[in-house]
Design an enzyme around this catalytic site. Structure first.
Site, PDB file in Angstrom:
ATOM      1  N   GLU A  51     -18.695   7.187  -4.363  1.00 17.81           N
ATOM      2  CA  GLU A  51     -17.477   7.988  -4.342  1.00 17.81           C
ATOM      3  C   GLU A  51     -17.468   8.997  -5.493  1.00 17.81           C
ATOM      4  O   GLU A  51     -17.093  10.151  -5.343  1.00 17.81           O
ATOM      5  CB  GLU A  51     -16.268   7.056  -4.455  1.00 17.81           C
ATOM      6  CG  GLU A  51     -14.934   7.752  -4.435  1.00 17.81           C
ATOM      7  CD  GLU A  51     -13.795   6.745  -4.571  1.00 17.81           C
ATOM      8  OE1 GLU A  51     -13.614   6.173  -5.676  1.00 17.81           O
ATOM      9  OE2 GLU A  51     -13.088   6.497  -3.569  1.00 17.81           O
TER      10      GLU A  51
ATOM     11  N   GLU B 278      -3.337   8.693  -1.694  1.00 22.20           N
ATOM     12  CA  GLU B 278      -2.513   7.484  -1.569  1.00 22.20           C
ATOM     13  C   GLU B 278      -1.693   7.188  -2.814  1.00 22.20           C
ATOM     14  O   GLU B 278      -1.425   6.038  -3.131  1.00 22.20           O
ATOM     15  CB  GLU B 278      -3.395   6.264  -1.243  1.00 22.20           C
ATOM     16  CG  GLU B 278      -4.519   6.566  -0.277  1.00 22.20           C
ATOM     17  CD  GLU B 278      -5.176   5.324   0.290  1.00 22.20           C
ATOM     18  OE1 GLU B 278      -6.021   4.754  -0.403  1.00 22.20           O
ATOM     19  OE2 GLU B 278      -4.834   4.930   1.421  1.00 22.20           O
ATOM     20  N   GLU B 279      -1.306   8.231  -3.536  1.00 20.17           N
ATOM     21  CA  GLU B 279      -0.601   8.015  -4.805  1.00 20.17           C
ATOM     22  C   GLU B 279       0.784   8.642  -4.861  1.00 20.17           C
ATOM     23  O   GLU B 279       1.697   8.073  -5.455  1.00 20.17           O
ATOM     24  CB  GLU B 279      -1.447   8.585  -5.959  1.00 20.17           C
ATOM     25  CG  GLU B 279      -2.752   7.850  -6.163  1.00 20.17           C
ATOM     26  CD  GLU B 279      -3.706   8.541  -7.105  1.00 20.17           C
ATOM     27  OE1 GLU B 279      -4.672   7.894  -7.538  1.00 20.17           O
ATOM     28  OE2 GLU B 279      -3.510   9.747  -7.402  1.00 20.17           O
TER      29      GLU B 279
ATOM     30  N   TRP C  32       0.856  -1.201   0.000  1.00 24.16           N
ATOM     31  CA  TRP C  32       0.000   0.000   0.000  1.00 24.16           C
ATOM     32  C   TRP C  32       0.884   1.240   0.000  1.00 24.16           C
ATOM     33  O   TRP C  32       2.093   1.120   0.264  1.00 24.16           O
ATOM     34  CB  TRP C  32      -0.919   0.006   1.240  1.00 24.16           C
ATOM     35  CG  TRP C  32      -2.199   0.748   1.007  1.00 24.16           C
ATOM     36  CD1 TRP C  32      -2.544   1.964   1.515  1.00 24.16           C
ATOM     37  CD2 TRP C  32      -3.285   0.329   0.179  1.00 24.16           C
ATOM     38  NE1 TRP C  32      -3.786   2.326   1.053  1.00 24.16           N
ATOM     39  CE2 TRP C  32      -4.258   1.346   0.229  1.00 24.16           C
ATOM     40  CE3 TRP C  32      -3.525  -0.801  -0.615  1.00 24.16           C
ATOM     41  CZ2 TRP C  32      -5.463   1.270  -0.481  1.00 24.16           C
ATOM     42  CZ3 TRP C  32      -4.726  -0.879  -1.320  1.00 24.16           C
ATOM     43  CH2 TRP C  32      -5.673   0.151  -1.251  1.00 24.16           C
TER      44      TRP C  32
END
Ligand SMILES: *[C@@H]1O[C@H](CO)[C@@H](O)[C@H](O)[C@H]1NC(C)=O
Ligand SMILES: *[C@@H]1O[C@H](CO)[C@@H](O)[C@H](O)[C@H]1NC(C)=O
Ligand SMILES: *[C@@H]1O[C@H](CO)[C@@H](O)[C@H](O)[C@H]1NC(C)=O
Length: 572
Positions: A423, A198-199, A139
């Site tokens: 989303e 999260e990139e 992750w």
């Protein structure tokens, strides 16, 4: 004349209808959003089966995408919303849920995970399984906004408890959790982090902004409850963060660059979310903290919104000064790159927050930086300050309210009849896509709707801050030291630690640090101490005000140059 009068009447009718439809949507969507949010909180939430009490699932979706996990960021933003509703009296039914959240997060802090243990970086872990075990897959980690957002949510609850005569709960139950997170922020803010999407692994505006806020309000809370030894450390790191925060401003582009890495334009919902989540109504339109009505945040909002006008089919044909659907960032390719409900609500919320402040201060200032933003609503407006008695103030605030409502109306248009919020919605068809029932989408609806009514959560100390002339990174090296002591106790008796350095409260029995009995008869605490330092300490027992010190001599360690260190003692 007649035609003109007819045209103005038509315009009035249209805007009245627009207003009515937004009112109608807010009225119908509010209960749906609240119920949708509560359904995603364990253990009794209707859609969160398997989640431990107080654990927030990101979405019940288990495939394409699988979001049935708990993220520290999402959970903390959700509970900030619940705490604000609780402390403002909007919904006083959630006390047990808030206590369950605090307990769940206290448990998650101690879960060793791929980012480390509680004392070796584990607090930066972004997500966990909903049964409170570690998620061990690969992750984007660490994500250093989580501890900051979590402490902000809990601090807001702590401040309410103190104001309502329950400081002892704050000191004994909340402070140990808050302090772990704030120590982590103070010690690690100057290291790279994955951004909130999260990139990108670099430094990130949202993360820096929420870290700054957390240390400021954490220092204020520490002062209130007599935990004064942390105050100067938190305050000096907060100043460093405020200094660093300024570096994200891109003066030639007139916007905030969201990340220092990533190779993108840097136009990103990250920056709008940062502004609304660090809103402090007492700070006015302060640009150093990028308050919602600051010239920099308004200029940024325009540049960010405009970056979506031509790339989404759903935006075609919309006037260049009217609301459009917006997403995370224009280069986004996740699910093909679509508008997000929470990003679109965030724009509305920033504008509602701005209106709250302009009304409260009775004026509005247009600067050369914010002029392009304001010209969208009155092409003839010039830089200057306009009192609320002026026609310019009325023209601008009325148009900005309509503009803000327009973003809510966009989400309304693409919300299915039953009110569920996913989303994203498809950039061409407007159909909901990606995860269903995203908890954060519901929270974003509730906070935008609250801001629309003029609600502003309590401030956090953004007023009157000065930016240091030169920026520094964080303090010298430190070490996380875990103190374990074997001690049998009687009911009502607790073990505390104090010693020769600030972080150990300088031999103060009153301020000594409470150890956890989670592994009784081993009592434990992890404290951040200066590296390469001789530290003396002793354990003490307290029982109903009676204090018993360990027998002499003092215990002594020399902290190593970095990393972590564990001390194993037996009560003497
Ligand atoms: C303080 O708050 C906690 C958490 O909700 C509660 O359990 C406790 O009963 C409260 N104590 C008092 C004295 O109100
Ligand atoms: C650390 O702080 C310095 C001084 O503010 C800054 O120049 C640098 O970019 C920061 N690094 C990270 C990764 O935050
Ligand atoms: C304390 O015990 C832990 C394991 O329980 C060990 O890793 C650590 O080295 C011990 N500390 C010292 C100073 O001996």
């Amino acid at each position: 004349m007649r035609l003109l009068a007819f045209a103005s009447l038509a315009t009035l009718l249209v805007s009245a209808l627009g207003q009515t439809s937004v009112d109608t949507y807010v009225a119908s969507e509010s209960p749906v959003a609240k119920a949708g949010l509560l359904a995603n909180i364990g253990s009794s939430g209707a859609k969160s089966s398997g989640a431990k009490p107080g654990v927030v699932i990101a979405s019940p979706s288990t495939t394409n995408p699988d979001y049935l996990y708990t993220w520290v960021r999402d959970s903390s933003l959700v509970f900030k919303t619940i705490v604000d509703q609780y402390t403002s009296g909007t919904d006083t039914s959630t006390r047990a849920l808030i206590d369950a959240f605090v307990a769940a997060e206290g448990t998650l802090q101690q879960v060793t995970n791929p980012s480390g243990s509680v004392s070796t970086g584990g607090l930066g872990e972004p997500k966990f399984n909903i049964d409170e075990t570690a998620f061990t897959g690969s992750w984007g980690r660490p994500q250093r906004d989580g501890p900051a957002l979590r402490s902000t949510a809990i601090i807001n609850y702590a401040n309410w408890l103190i104001a309502n005569g329950n400081s002892s709960w704050v000191t004994s139950k909340l402070w140990p959790i808050i302090k772990l997170d704030l120590d982590y922020v103070a010690n690690n803010w100057n290291q790279s982090t994955f951004d909130l999407w999260e990139e990108v692994d670099s430094s990130s505006f949202f993360t820096t902004a929420v870290q700054h806020r957390a240390l400021r309000e954490g220092a204020a809370l520490a002062n209130k409850i007599g935990q004064t030894s942390v105050v100067s450390g938190y305050t000096s790191q907060a100043s460093n963060l405020l200094c660093f925060l300024q570096s994200y401003w891109n003066p030639s582009g007139a916007y905030i660059t969201a990340n220092t890495g990533g190779g993108r334009s840097g136009k990103d919902s990250n920056t709008v979310l940062a502004s609304i989540h660090t809103f402090d109504p007492a700070a006015g339109c302060d640009a150093n903290t990028f308050q919602p009505c600051s010239d920099k945040a308004l200029s940024n909002l325009k540049v960010y919104v405009d970056s979506f006008r031509s790339i989404y089919g759903v935006n075609s044909g919309i006037a260049s000064n009217a609301a459009v659907a917006v997403g995370r960032y224009p280069e986004d390719v996740y699910y093909n790159g679509n508008p997000w409900y929470l990003s679109t609500f965030a724009v509305a919320e920033q504008l509602y927050d701005a209106l709250v402040v302009w009304k409260a201060q009775g004026s509005l200032t247009v600067t050369s930086t914010s002029l392009p933003f304001f010209k969208q609503f009155s092409s003839s407006v010039a830089a200057g300050t306009y009192a609320s008695s002026t026609a310019t103030f009325t023209t601008l605030t009325t148009a900005i309210k309509t503009f803000a409502d327009g973003f809510v109306a966009i989400n309304a248009k693409y919300t299915p009849a039953a009110g569920g919020l996913s989303e994203q919605f498809d950039k061409n068809t407007g159909a909901p896509t990606s995860a269903v029932d995203l908890t954060w989408s519901y929270a974003s609806a509730l906070t935008a709707f609250a801001a629309r009514t003029g609600f502003a959560a309590p401030g956090w100390g953004a007023q009157g801050l000065t930016v240091p002339a030169t920026c520094s990174g964080n303090a010298g090296p430190s070490v996380a030291v875990t103190f374990n002591v074997q001690a049998t106790t009687v009911l009502g008796e607790n073990i505390y630690l104090t010693g020769s350095v600030n972080a150990l409260e300088n031999w103060s029995p009153d301020n000594a640090l409470l150890l956890s009995a989670a592994n009784y008869p081993t009592w434990s605490i992890t404290v951040t101490l200066p590296a390469n330092t001789v530290v003396q300490y002793k354990y003490i027992r307290k029982n109903n005000g009676a204090v018993t010190w360990e027998s002499d001599p003092n215990d002594q360690i020399t902290t190593p140059s970095g990393g972590t260190f564990t001390v194993n003692d037996t009560w003497r």
